[in-house]
Design a protein around this motif. Structure first.
Motif, PDB file in Angstrom:
ATOM      1  N   ARG A 288       0.843  -1.202   0.000  1.00 47.02           N
ATOM      2  CA  ARG A 288       0.000   0.000   0.000  1.00 47.02           C
ATOM      3  C   ARG A 288       0.880   1.255   0.000  1.00 47.02           C
ATOM      4  O   ARG A 288       0.628   2.217  -0.723  1.00 47.02           O
TER       5      ARG A 288
ATOM      6  N   TYR B  45       2.229   1.717  -3.529  1.00 51.20           N
ATOM      7  CA  TYR B  45       1.232   2.280  -4.451  1.00 51.20           C
ATOM      8  C   TYR B  45       1.042   3.775  -4.187  1.00 51.20           C
ATOM      9  O   TYR B  45       1.032   4.590  -5.105  1.00 51.20           O
ATOM     10  N   ASP B  46       0.882   4.128  -2.906  1.00 54.31           N
ATOM     11  CA  ASP B  46       0.667   5.542  -2.568  1.00 54.31           C
ATOM     12  C   ASP B  46       1.875   6.384  -2.964  1.00 54.31           C
ATOM     13  O   ASP B  46       1.742   7.490  -3.479  1.00 54.31           O
TER      14      ASP B  46
ATOM     15  N   ARG C  41       2.032   6.990  -6.667  1.00 48.22           N
ATOM     16  CA  ARG C  41       1.047   7.995  -7.067  1.00 48.22           C
ATOM     17  C   ARG C  41       1.556   9.398  -6.725  1.00 48.22           C
ATOM     18  O   ARG C  41       1.516  10.311  -7.531  1.00 48.22           O
TER      19      ARG C  41
ATOM     20  N   ASP D 200       4.370  10.518  -8.956  1.00 48.77           N
ATOM     21  CA  ASP D 200       3.775  11.009 -10.185  1.00 48.77           C
ATOM     22  C   ASP D 200       4.786  11.146 -11.320  1.00 48.77           C
ATOM     23  O   ASP D 200       4.820  12.158 -12.004  1.00 48.77           O
TER      24      ASP D 200
ATOM     25  N   ARG E 159       4.101   6.604 -12.987  1.00 51.25           N
ATOM     26  CA  ARG E 159       2.988   5.884 -12.333  1.00 51.25           C
ATOM     27  C   ARG E 159       3.025   4.392 -12.656  1.00 51.25           C
ATOM     28  O   ARG E 159       2.016   3.789 -13.036  1.00 51.25           O
TER      29      ARG E 159
ATOM     30  N   SER F 184      -7.601  -0.849  -6.448  1.00 45.32           N
ATOM     31  CA  SER F 184      -7.850   0.470  -5.840  1.00 45.32           C
ATOM     32  C   SER F 184      -6.950   1.553  -6.432  1.00 45.32           C
ATOM     33  O   SER F 184      -7.043   2.710  -6.038  1.00 45.32           O
ATOM     34  N   TYR F 185      -6.026   1.175  -7.285  1.00 46.64           N
ATOM     35  CA  TYR F 185      -5.116   2.162  -7.889  1.00 46.64           C
ATOM     36  C   TYR F 185      -5.151   2.042  -9.421  1.00 46.64           C
ATOM     37  O   TYR F 185      -4.154   1.700 -10.047  1.00 46.64           O
TER      38      TYR F 185
ATOM     39  N   ASP G  22      -5.005   4.132 -11.612  1.00 50.34           N
ATOM     40  CA  ASP G  22      -4.094   5.068 -12.296  1.00 50.34           C
ATOM     41  C   ASP G  22      -2.639   4.581 -12.288  1.00 50.34           C
ATOM     42  O   ASP G  22      -1.770   5.210 -12.878  1.00 50.34           O
ATOM     43  N   ILE G  23      -2.361   3.479 -11.607  1.00 46.11           N
ATOM     44  CA  ILE G  23      -0.992   2.966 -11.533  1.00 46.11           C
ATOM     45  C   ILE G  23      -0.868   1.719 -12.412  1.00 46.11           C
ATOM     46  O   ILE G  23      -1.615   0.755 -12.260  1.00 46.11           O
TER      47      ILE G  23
ATOM     48  N   THR H 268       0.800  -1.666 -13.353  1.00 49.79           N
ATOM     49  CA  THR H 268       1.529  -2.665 -12.560  1.00 49.79           C
ATOM     50  C   THR H 268       2.362  -3.564 -13.466  1.00 49.79           C
ATOM     51  O   THR H 268       2.046  -3.764 -14.636  1.00 49.79           O
TER      52      THR H 268
END
Ligand code: IPM
Ligand code: MN
Length: 352
Positions: free
Chosen positions: A167, A170-171, A174, A177, A180, A208-209, A211-212, A214
């Motif tokens: 987590r 991921y944060d 983001r 930026d 990503r 939950s992400y 915009d990322i 993987t």
């Protein structure tokens, strides 16, 4: 007012910490924040004199600080493992610093051993899990000191530990930026229990992400690509052992231990920042060690404490020194002494 604990430690630790604290003072002056520092003498000399490494009260005291700056741990007269476990790993575990954040960034003017790669290609961050895996210390001996001896060293991966690390990654990706893109570095083809858990948690969180982007790579392939295509990476997340190994490789491609820094982070508690190189007994007391890694550790500390302008200012000063003044980042080959490099960074911090 930030309360900073300072552990200069062993070998060249005190020399690089002295310069890092000069940079911190200069940044605080210019950016207008206050801090107070308290020095602790944990390390090899204290251990040799008193037989003490660190006790529970020491840990309790450290909890009262906003951040810790560590120089280096490791003493030629102390058996390997005692200080590392008693101080470095002890603090990481006791303060639940579950992230080891290690940026790998090549600054302009710094030499990388990678042919045809430059600052645009080498700019990624490794998020290393910092409290579990093979470092958890479980396992044991059977039939020790017999020809049938067995040694078992287990990798501990808890759902909670893995998930909080993922987590964070991921944060962080983001917030950073850049591309990503988050790469999970594992070994799903062989270590099928641990990496099954990591991969499932990684994929579940990905939802939950959105915009990322993987990505997954085996740790051995990552070693190859760090050398061949470092530009592919943005943020990499991995376990404790793999993270330890790949960040030494990362340090080399960003210019070496003279510049590589890391943060042992507990997002809800006290974090500890350090140059990732060792205590360098060979260079101790000679005023030739590169203090930039320790200064970069201070930069990470200020960033973590929310003093983002101070952090950016310190980074620009380091970049200026790399680009304009240093002949090399290696100890003894900088063309300047440890103190002079520190003074130079202070000058750049002030005159921006
Ligand atoms: C590091 C170091 C430590 C580790 C040692 C000194 C215990 O190599 O910070 O990478 O293995 O984590
Ligand atoms: Mn290491």
């Amino acid at each position: 007012m930030y309360k900073i604990a300072v552990i200069p430690g062993d070998g060249t630790g005190p020399e690089v910490v002295r310069e890092a604290m000069k940079a911190l003072e200069a940044a605080a002056d210019v950016e207008g924040f206050d801090f107070e520092s308290k020095y602790f003498d944990f390390g090899g000399d204290r251990y040799l004199e008193t037989g003490k490494v660190m006790d529970a009260e020491d840990i309790e005291e450290l909890r009262g600080f906003e951040a810790i700056l560590l120089g280096a741990i490791g003493h030629p007269d102390v058996k390997p493992g005692i200080l590392e476990q008693g101080i470095l790993l002890n603090v990481r575990f006791a303060l639940d610093q579950y992230i080891n954040l290690r940026p790998v960034k090549l600054y302009a003017g710094v030499e990388t051993p990678l042919k045809d790669k430059g600052p645009d290609d080498i700019d990624f961050v490794v998020v290393r899990e910092n409290t579990e895996g093979l470092y958890a210390g479980t396992g044991g001996f059977l039939r020790k000191d017999t020809p049938f001896e067995v040694a078992v060293q287990e990798s501990v991966n808890t759902r909670r530990g893995v998930e909080r690390c993922l987590r964070f990654a991921y944060d962080y990706c983001r917030r950073r930026d850049r591309d990503r893109k988050l790469t999970l570095c594992g070994k799903t083809n062989v270590l099928t229990y641990a990496w099954d858990l990591w991969e499932r948690a990684f994929n579940e969180l990905a939802e939950s992400y959105p915009d990322i982007e993987t990505d997954y790579a085996h740790v051995d392939a990552i070693c190859m690509w760090f050398v061949k295509n470092p530009e592919w990476f943005d943020v990499i997340v991995t376990d404790n052992m793999f993270g330890d190994i790949i960040t030494d490789l990362g340090a080399m491609i960003q210019g070496g231990m003279g510049i590589a820094a890391g943060g042992n982070i507990n997002p809800e508690g006290t974090s500890m920042f350090e140059p990732i190189g060792g205590s360098a007994p060979k260079y101790t007391g000679k005023n030739v060690i590169n203090p930039l890694a320790a200064i970069c550790a201070v930069q990470m500390m200020m960033d973590h404490l929310g003093e983002v302008d101070a952090a950016a200012r310190i980074e620009r000063a380091v970049m200026n020194a790399c680009n304009n003044d240093l002949e090399s980042l290696s100890a003894g080959k900088m063309g300047k002494s440890t103190t002079e490099v520190g003074d130079l960074v202070v000058k750049y911090i002030k005159e921006q």
